[in-house]
Scaffold this active site. Structure first.
Site, mmCIF file in Angstrom:
data_model
loop_
_atom_site.group_PDB
_atom_site.id
_atom_site.type_symbol
_atom_site.label_atom_id
_atom_site.label_comp_id
_atom_site.label_asym_id
_atom_site.label_seq_id
_atom_site.Cartn_x
_atom_site.Cartn_y
_atom_site.Cartn_z
ATOM 1 N N GLY A 14 0.945 -1.134 0.125
ATOM 2 C CA GLY A 14 0.172 0.050 0.068
ATOM 3 C C GLY A 14 0.806 1.210 -0.200
ATOM 4 O O GLY A 14 0.514 2.282 0.614
ATOM 5 N N ALA A 15 2.041 1.164 -0.663
ATOM 6 C CA ALA A 15 3.071 2.235 -0.730
ATOM 7 C C ALA A 15 2.974 3.300 -1.585
ATOM 8 O O ALA A 15 3.748 4.019 -1.938
ATOM 9 C CB ALA A 15 4.137 1.799 -0.810
ATOM 10 N N ARG A 17 0.592 5.885 -1.807
ATOM 11 C CA ARG A 17 0.158 6.912 -1.380
ATOM 12 C C ARG A 17 0.227 6.819 0.116
ATOM 13 O O ARG A 17 0.300 5.966 0.787
ATOM 14 C CB ARG A 17 -1.114 7.466 -1.950
ATOM 15 C CG ARG A 17 -2.553 6.394 -1.457
ATOM 16 C CD ARG A 17 -3.804 6.909 -2.302
ATOM 17 N NE ARG A 17 -4.743 6.157 -1.231
ATOM 18 C CZ ARG A 17 -5.971 6.310 -1.545
ATOM 19 N NH1 ARG A 17 -6.470 6.392 -3.004
ATOM 20 N NH2 ARG A 17 -6.913 5.803 -0.824
ATOM 21 N N ASP A 64 -2.251 -7.597 -5.486
ATOM 22 C CA ASP A 64 -3.307 -7.501 -4.480
ATOM 23 C C ASP A 64 -2.857 -8.361 -3.214
ATOM 24 O O ASP A 64 -2.828 -9.420 -3.496
ATOM 25 C CB ASP A 64 -4.487 -7.928 -5.315
ATOM 26 C CG ASP A 64 -5.789 -8.204 -4.304
ATOM 27 O OD1 ASP A 64 -5.671 -7.867 -2.939
ATOM 28 O OD2 ASP A 64 -6.862 -8.568 -4.699
ATOM 29 N N VAL A 65 -2.803 -7.796 -2.178
ATOM 30 C CA VAL A 65 -2.430 -8.494 -0.871
ATOM 31 C C VAL A 65 -3.376 -9.624 -0.578
ATOM 32 O O VAL A 65 -2.801 -10.513 0.105
ATOM 33 C CB VAL A 65 -2.181 -7.544 -0.065
ATOM 34 C CG1 VAL A 65 -1.018 -6.347 -0.097
ATOM 35 C CG2 VAL A 65 -3.502 -6.789 0.590
ATOM 36 N N ASN A 91 1.041 -2.446 5.378
ATOM 37 C CA ASN A 91 0.573 -1.569 5.584
ATOM 38 C C ASN A 91 -0.873 -1.466 4.794
ATOM 39 O O ASN A 91 -1.794 -0.482 5.232
ATOM 40 C CB ASN A 91 1.095 -0.166 5.268
ATOM 41 C CG ASN A 91 0.520 1.095 4.780
ATOM 42 O OD1 ASN A 91 0.149 1.817 5.905
ATOM 43 N ND2 ASN A 91 0.259 1.504 3.594
ATOM 44 N N SER A 150 -4.639 -0.587 14.124
ATOM 45 C CA SER A 150 -5.121 0.992 14.271
ATOM 46 C C SER A 150 -5.567 0.867 16.084
ATOM 47 O O SER A 150 -5.946 -0.085 16.357
ATOM 48 C CB SER A 150 -6.559 0.825 13.488
ATOM 49 O OG SER A 150 -7.220 2.050 13.725
ATOM 50 N N TYR A 163 -13.678 -3.488 9.944
ATOM 51 C CA TYR A 163 -12.271 -3.108 10.284
ATOM 52 C C TYR A 163 -11.733 -3.135 11.246
ATOM 53 O O TYR A 163 -10.701 -3.446 11.458
ATOM 54 C CB TYR A 163 -12.557 -1.509 9.849
ATOM 55 C CG TYR A 163 -11.280 -0.529 9.939
ATOM 56 C CD1 TYR A 163 -10.424 -0.659 8.623
ATOM 57 C CD2 TYR A 163 -10.740 0.125 11.031
ATOM 58 C CE1 TYR A 163 -9.296 0.277 8.665
ATOM 59 C CE2 TYR A 163 -9.599 0.724 10.764
ATOM 60 C CZ TYR A 163 -9.017 0.998 9.705
ATOM 61 O OH TYR A 163 -7.532 1.353 9.760
ATOM 62 N N ALA A 165 -12.385 -5.480 13.478
ATOM 63 C CA ALA A 165 -12.207 -7.077 13.708
ATOM 64 C C ALA A 165 -10.857 -7.469 13.007
ATOM 65 O O ALA A 165 -9.824 -8.124 13.320
ATOM 66 C CB ALA A 165 -13.359 -7.925 13.081
ATOM 67 N N LYS A 167 -8.396 -5.206 12.482
ATOM 68 C CA LYS A 167 -6.999 -4.793 13.008
ATOM 69 C C LYS A 167 -6.839 -5.334 14.582
ATOM 70 O O LYS A 167 -5.757 -5.553 14.857
ATOM 71 C CB LYS A 167 -7.197 -3.253 13.227
ATOM 72 C CG LYS A 167 -7.475 -2.336 11.937
ATOM 73 C CD LYS A 167 -6.187 -2.552 11.204
ATOM 74 C CE LYS A 167 -6.152 -1.755 9.855
ATOM 75 N NZ LYS A 167 -4.937 -2.104 9.053
#
Ligand SMILES: NC(=O)c1ccc[n+]([C@@H]2O[C@H](COP(=O)([O-])OP(=O)(O)OC[C@H]3O[C@@H](n4cnc5c(N)ncnc54)[C@H](O)[C@@H]3O)[C@@H](O)[C@H]2O)c1
Length: 255
Positions: A14-15, A17, A64-65, A91, A150, A163, A165, A167
């Site tokens: 996710g680098a 941006r 795609d991770v 990330n 997060s 989200y 769950a 994290k």
């Protein structure tokens, strides 16, 4: 301790941006070569050119991770291109917010697949190569895995069942990874950012932003560089005895 990451190779997902791009920049500033990963290779071009201008080796990868095949082939390509991998920063992340009563299966699955499964897939793919890493004197060099969790993965948040769950899962995955790989000198830690200014948070209404601000003792939102600075510390030898930890970078929002 100044972090000297010269000779180290980092993968940052996710680098293209936001926080990921800042992490890639700060790792490069400390001397690391960086594999810049995002959904499409062309999205990585800007980050790659900034890093190249800083004098390190950088290359973009479309991955795609949440796809096991794509992640495995990406890690193989990085090792073929750079020779090794010492640092992994998981990330990449997405949100699909909504109250859980109305949350669709698709929104649940999408967020869990990118945020949690993606972290698992990249961690699994780098485990063996990191365990085999050797320093110049032949001792085990290991590696450092840094997961971006997060604050809401710790405290929960209405409207973000998927989200939070994901994290929360990343946090416990971090602790398990640290236990499984520690004996081979592969460390794994998570950073739990608070409210960070980015495209992900720009879309929130002003009253929601103000409510968050009221809970932050430092009275400002975080910047991507606040997170990147913590990543650089965890990546390097200054954190050589730190593993299985969740580092909160949240302006004091929660203790
Ligand atoms: N912004 C915040 O306040 C905040 C707070 C806590 C945690 N975080 C976490 O920090 C990380 C970065 O967030 P950001 O604010 O920079 O978000 P962002 O949306 O600006 O960037 C996320 C990046 O991840 C990439 N990505 C999304 N899905 C992907 C996939 N399937 N495969 C590969 N790449 C993918 C996107 O293309 C994008 O470049 C996320 O994990 C997020 O959950 C952000």
């Amino acid at each position: 301790m100044e972090q000297n990451l010269k000779g180290k190779v980092a993968i940052v997902t996710g680098a293209a941006r936001g926080i990921g791009a800042a992490i890639a920049r700060q790792l490069a500033k400390s001397g690391a070569d960086v594999a810049v990963c995002d959904v499409k290779e062309e999205w990585c071009a800007e980050t790659v050119s900034v890093l190249s201008a800083a004098g390190v080796k950088a290359k973009g990868y479309g991955v795609d991770v949440s796809s096991s095949e794509q992640v495995d082939s990406c890690v193989k390509s990085v090792i073929a291109d750079f020779g090794r991998v010492d640092i992994l920063v998981n990330n990449a992340g997405i949100t699909r917010d909504g109250l859980l009563m109305r949350m669709s299966d698709e929104d649940w699955d999408a967020v869990i697949n990118v945020n949690l499964k993606g972290t698992f897939l990249f961690t699994r793919a780098v485990s063996r190569p990191m365990m085999k890493n050797k320093a110049a004197d032949g001792s085990s060099a290991g590696g450092s895995i840094i997961n971006i969790a997060s604050v809401v993965g710790i405290m929960g948040n209405a409207g973000q069942a998927n989200y939070t769950a994901s994290k929360g899962g990343v946090i416990s995955l971090t602790k398990t990874t640290a236990k499984e790989l520690g004996s081979r000198n592969v460390r794994c830690n998570a950073i739990a950012p608070g409210f960070i200014q980015s495209k992900m948070t720009d879309v929130l209404p002003d009253d929601v932003k103000q409510r968050y601000m009221d809970t932050i003792p430092l009275r400002r939102f975080g910047t991507a560089d606040d997170i990147a600075n913590a990543v650089v510390w965890l990546a390097g030898d200054g954190a050589a005895y730190v593993t299985g930890q969740i580092i909160s970078v949240n302006g004091g929002m929660i203790g």
